[in-house]
Design an enzyme around this catalytic site. Structure first.
Site, mmCIF file in Angstrom:
data_model
loop_
_atom_site.group_PDB
_atom_site.id
_atom_site.type_symbol
_atom_site.label_atom_id
_atom_site.label_comp_id
_atom_site.label_asym_id
_atom_site.label_seq_id
_atom_site.Cartn_x
_atom_site.Cartn_y
_atom_site.Cartn_z
ATOM 1 N N SER A 11 -46.324 13.832 39.302
ATOM 2 C CA SER A 11 -46.961 13.819 37.992
ATOM 3 C C SER A 11 -47.376 15.252 37.672
ATOM 4 O O SER A 11 -47.489 16.082 38.581
ATOM 5 C CB SER A 11 -48.167 12.872 37.975
ATOM 6 O OG SER A 11 -49.008 13.095 39.074
ATOM 7 N N GLU A 13 -49.909 17.857 35.184
ATOM 8 C CA GLU A 13 -51.111 17.953 34.345
ATOM 9 C C GLU A 13 -51.030 19.154 33.403
ATOM 10 O O GLU A 13 -50.608 20.234 33.806
ATOM 11 C CB GLU A 13 -52.313 18.095 35.279
ATOM 12 C CG GLU A 13 -53.640 18.188 34.560
ATOM 13 C CD GLU A 13 -54.795 18.162 35.551
ATOM 14 O OE1 GLU A 13 -54.816 17.293 36.444
ATOM 15 O OE2 GLU A 13 -55.674 19.022 35.420
ATOM 16 N N TYR A 45 -59.571 17.369 29.601
ATOM 17 C CA TYR A 45 -60.588 17.072 28.596
ATOM 18 C C TYR A 45 -61.765 17.999 28.817
ATOM 19 O O TYR A 45 -62.191 18.196 29.961
ATOM 20 C CB TYR A 45 -61.021 15.631 28.851
ATOM 21 C CG TYR A 45 -61.974 15.001 27.891
ATOM 22 C CD1 TYR A 45 -61.516 14.470 26.693
ATOM 23 C CD2 TYR A 45 -63.313 14.865 28.203
ATOM 24 C CE1 TYR A 45 -62.386 13.833 25.833
ATOM 25 C CE2 TYR A 45 -64.192 14.230 27.336
ATOM 26 C CZ TYR A 45 -63.715 13.717 26.162
ATOM 27 O OH TYR A 45 -64.572 13.079 25.306
ATOM 28 N N ASP A 104 -68.447 18.286 34.097
ATOM 29 C CA ASP A 104 -69.561 19.202 34.379
ATOM 30 C C ASP A 104 -70.205 19.562 33.056
ATOM 31 O O ASP A 104 -69.499 19.837 32.080
ATOM 32 C CB ASP A 104 -69.043 20.481 35.049
ATOM 33 C CG ASP A 104 -68.457 20.180 36.416
ATOM 34 O OD1 ASP A 104 -69.205 19.679 37.263
ATOM 35 O OD2 ASP A 104 -67.253 20.437 36.620
ATOM 36 N N PHE A 211 -60.861 30.180 39.874
ATOM 37 C CA PHE A 211 -60.865 28.698 39.868
ATOM 38 C C PHE A 211 -61.402 28.160 41.191
ATOM 39 O O PHE A 211 -62.174 27.224 41.231
ATOM 40 C CB PHE A 211 -59.438 28.150 39.761
ATOM 41 C CG PHE A 211 -58.829 28.198 38.393
ATOM 42 C CD1 PHE A 211 -59.595 28.384 37.250
ATOM 43 C CD2 PHE A 211 -57.456 28.023 38.246
ATOM 44 C CE1 PHE A 211 -59.006 28.421 36.000
ATOM 45 C CE2 PHE A 211 -56.855 28.061 37.003
ATOM 46 C CZ PHE A 211 -57.633 28.264 35.873
HETATM 47 P P1 FAD Z 1 -68.154 12.190 40.619
HETATM 48 O O1 FAD Z 1 -67.171 11.321 41.305
HETATM 49 O O2 FAD Z 1 -69.210 11.521 39.789
HETATM 50 O O3 FAD Z 1 -68.851 13.107 41.729
HETATM 51 C C1 FAD Z 1 -69.658 14.223 41.369
HETATM 52 C C2 FAD Z 1 -70.678 14.509 42.485
HETATM 53 O O4 FAD Z 1 -71.652 13.481 42.513
HETATM 54 C C3 FAD Z 1 -70.072 14.550 43.890
HETATM 55 O O5 FAD Z 1 -70.795 15.513 44.615
HETATM 56 C C4 FAD Z 1 -70.342 13.146 44.427
HETATM 57 O O6 FAD Z 1 -70.468 13.133 45.853
HETATM 58 C C5 FAD Z 1 -71.649 12.793 43.752
HETATM 59 N N1 FAD Z 1 -71.748 11.358 43.412
HETATM 60 C C6 FAD Z 1 -70.767 10.581 42.902
HETATM 61 N N2 FAD Z 1 -71.212 9.338 42.646
HETATM 62 C C7 FAD Z 1 -72.522 9.336 42.995
HETATM 63 C C8 FAD Z 1 -73.537 8.340 42.946
HETATM 64 N N3 FAD Z 1 -73.297 7.116 42.470
HETATM 65 N N4 FAD Z 1 -74.793 8.689 43.390
HETATM 66 C C9 FAD Z 1 -75.049 9.940 43.846
HETATM 67 N N5 FAD Z 1 -74.109 10.925 43.926
HETATM 68 C C10 FAD Z 1 -72.863 10.626 43.483
HETATM 69 N N6 FAD Z 1 -63.198 18.390 34.574
HETATM 70 C C11 FAD Z 1 -63.196 18.387 33.220
HETATM 71 O O7 FAD Z 1 -64.197 18.792 32.597
HETATM 72 N N7 FAD Z 1 -62.102 17.954 32.515
HETATM 73 C C12 FAD Z 1 -61.009 17.466 33.123
HETATM 74 O O8 FAD Z 1 -60.048 17.086 32.461
HETATM 75 C C13 FAD Z 1 -60.973 17.442 34.562
HETATM 76 N N8 FAD Z 1 -59.921 16.937 35.227
HETATM 77 C C14 FAD Z 1 -59.943 16.868 36.596
HETATM 78 C C15 FAD Z 1 -58.877 16.277 37.272
HETATM 79 C C16 FAD Z 1 -58.869 16.188 38.655
HETATM 80 C C17 FAD Z 1 -57.700 15.525 39.351
HETATM 81 C C18 FAD Z 1 -59.951 16.725 39.403
HETATM 82 C C19 FAD Z 1 -59.943 16.685 40.904
HETATM 83 C C20 FAD Z 1 -61.020 17.295 38.748
HETATM 84 C C21 FAD Z 1 -61.051 17.366 37.345
HETATM 85 N N9 FAD Z 1 -62.133 17.899 36.638
HETATM 86 C C22 FAD Z 1 -62.117 17.925 35.261
HETATM 87 C C23 FAD Z 1 -63.291 18.454 37.349
HETATM 88 C C24 FAD Z 1 -64.422 17.414 37.523
HETATM 89 O O9 FAD Z 1 -64.904 17.000 36.269
HETATM 90 C C25 FAD Z 1 -65.538 18.060 38.338
HETATM 91 O O10 FAD Z 1 -65.105 18.302 39.645
HETATM 92 C C26 FAD Z 1 -66.880 17.341 38.321
HETATM 93 O O11 FAD Z 1 -67.847 18.217 38.910
HETATM 94 C C27 FAD Z 1 -66.923 16.054 39.126
HETATM 95 O O12 FAD Z 1 -66.259 15.037 38.519
HETATM 96 P P2 FAD Z 1 -65.970 13.675 39.340
HETATM 97 O O13 FAD Z 1 -65.371 12.720 38.393
HETATM 98 O O14 FAD Z 1 -65.256 13.970 40.591
HETATM 99 O O15 FAD Z 1 -67.490 13.260 39.667
#
Ligand code: FAD
Length: 280
Positions: A11, A13, A45, A104, A211
């Site tokens: 895939s 991106e 996004y 973030d 990055f």
């Molecule tokens: P989460 O899964 O919510 O985790 C974030 C942090 O919180 C981690 O440290 C985790 O251990 C902790 N955590 C998770 N759940 C809980 C809970 N229930 N209670 C307490 N702690 C918890 N960013 C963008 O802005 N736009 C994008 O399009 C984008 N695409 C991405 C695509 C991929 C494949 C990846 C790997 C990253 C991408 N990111 C993107 C970056 C991402 O948004 C950041 O890494 C962000 O800091 C974390 O998002 P997450 O969904 O992994 O968060």
């Protein structure tokens, strides 16, 4: 899904271009990559919804190639209602795959919003739209930068998968063992869905270093030293990067990775060269 997928399950991106020239270039990139029959394309996004419209516009442009295209969607800083409306819009447009993220908060931006973590977003999407969307989420073989520990991060990842995600895509990394270790720990916590390694082709050292600093991906010393030594020689960097990343991909696939997700940065050639090395 395309009917004749690439045998490796790849895939690609993209990010939403912000100029007409960028959009035009992306059409060519998309076509070159579509020829490899990927499982899907995805489009990033901006946190807080800053590129919401550009993400949708880009998804509509990219999917003209006939490949399933998934918008990324982040929840941090957003209330539920705009997310509900966006999900409805995506359904109207016939979109059925998403990459669901926390995102973030850009500095200086207001509150956290109603959904604090990606697991809450996945639950929300399932509550609102049932099984309509195939949902991918993010995984961090070298730990998310804010995670208090590796184990806690894998537990949080497992919670997110159990909330209803179908697939995970990892942050990029250069150490295959970190990926295998992460997958093993996730499986031990009951995660059965595919965990696809995210692959960052190496083409520009300064950008890569920036990055990697921000997202917590470690550039091994031997790679860093070599890239530094090449200075401005972009051809040497590209050739070295191709070799290193092709070898990484081969090792991941040989070790059972279920596919490869390329962070293309809207360029076709680096991903294609790597694919040629590992398939051909
Ligand atoms: P989460 O899964 O919510 O985790 C974030 C942090 O919180 C981690 O440290 C985790 O251990 C902790 N955590 C998770 N759940 C809980 C809970 N229930 N209670 C307490 N702690 C918890 N960013 C963008 O802005 N736009 C994008 O399009 C984008 N695409 C991405 C695509 C991929 C494949 C990846 C790997 C990253 C991408 N990111 C993107 C970056 C991402 O948004 C950041 O890494 C962000 O800091 C974390 O998002 P997450 O969904 O992994 O968060």
């Amino acid at each position: 899904m395309s009917t004749q997928e690439h045998p490796l399950g790849v895939s690609f991106e993209f990010f939403p271009p912000n100029t007409d020239a960028g959009r035009e270039k992306l059409a060519g990139v998309r076509d070159a990559l579509a020829a490899r029959n990927p499982r899907f394309f995805s489009v990033t996004y901006g946190a807080g919804g800053s590129t919401q419209n550009r993400t949708l516009d880009t998804v509509l442009q990219v999917r003209e190639a006939g490949i399933t295209t998934a918008p990324h969607l982040s929840c941090i800083g957003s209330e539920k209602q705009p997310l509900r409306e966006l999900l409805a819009r995506y359904r109207e447009e016939g979109i059925d795959s998403l990459v669901a993220l926390r995102g973030d908060l850009p500095s200086g931006m207001g509150g956290i919003g109603e959904l604090r973590y990606a697991n809450e977003l996945v639950t929300f999407i399932r509550e609102e739209t049932g099984d309509h969307f195939e949902i991918a989420v993010a995984a961090y073989p070298e730990s998310h930068p804010q995670a208090p520990s590796f184990e806690r991060d894998v537990e949080n990842f497992a919670r997110k998968m159990k909330a209803g995600a179908n697939l995970a895509i990892t942050q990029y990394f250069f150490n295959a063992d970190a990926y295998f270790h992460f997958v093993e720990r996730a499986r031990a916590l009951g995660v059965e869905a595919p965990i696809v390694p995210g692959i960052m082709p190496i083409t520009n050292y300064a950008k890569l270093a920036r990055f990697s600093e921000a997202c917590g991906a470690e550039i091994p010393r031997w790679i860093r030293k070599q890239l530094e030594a090449y200075g401005d020689d972009s051809e040497a960097i590209a050739a070295f990067g191709e070799e290193v990343i092709s070898r990484l991909c081969q090792r991941l696939l040989d070790g059972g990775a279920p596919g490869l997700h390329f962070y293309t940065l809207n360029q076709a050639a680096p991903s294609l060269k790597i694919l040629d090395n590992i398939v051909g």
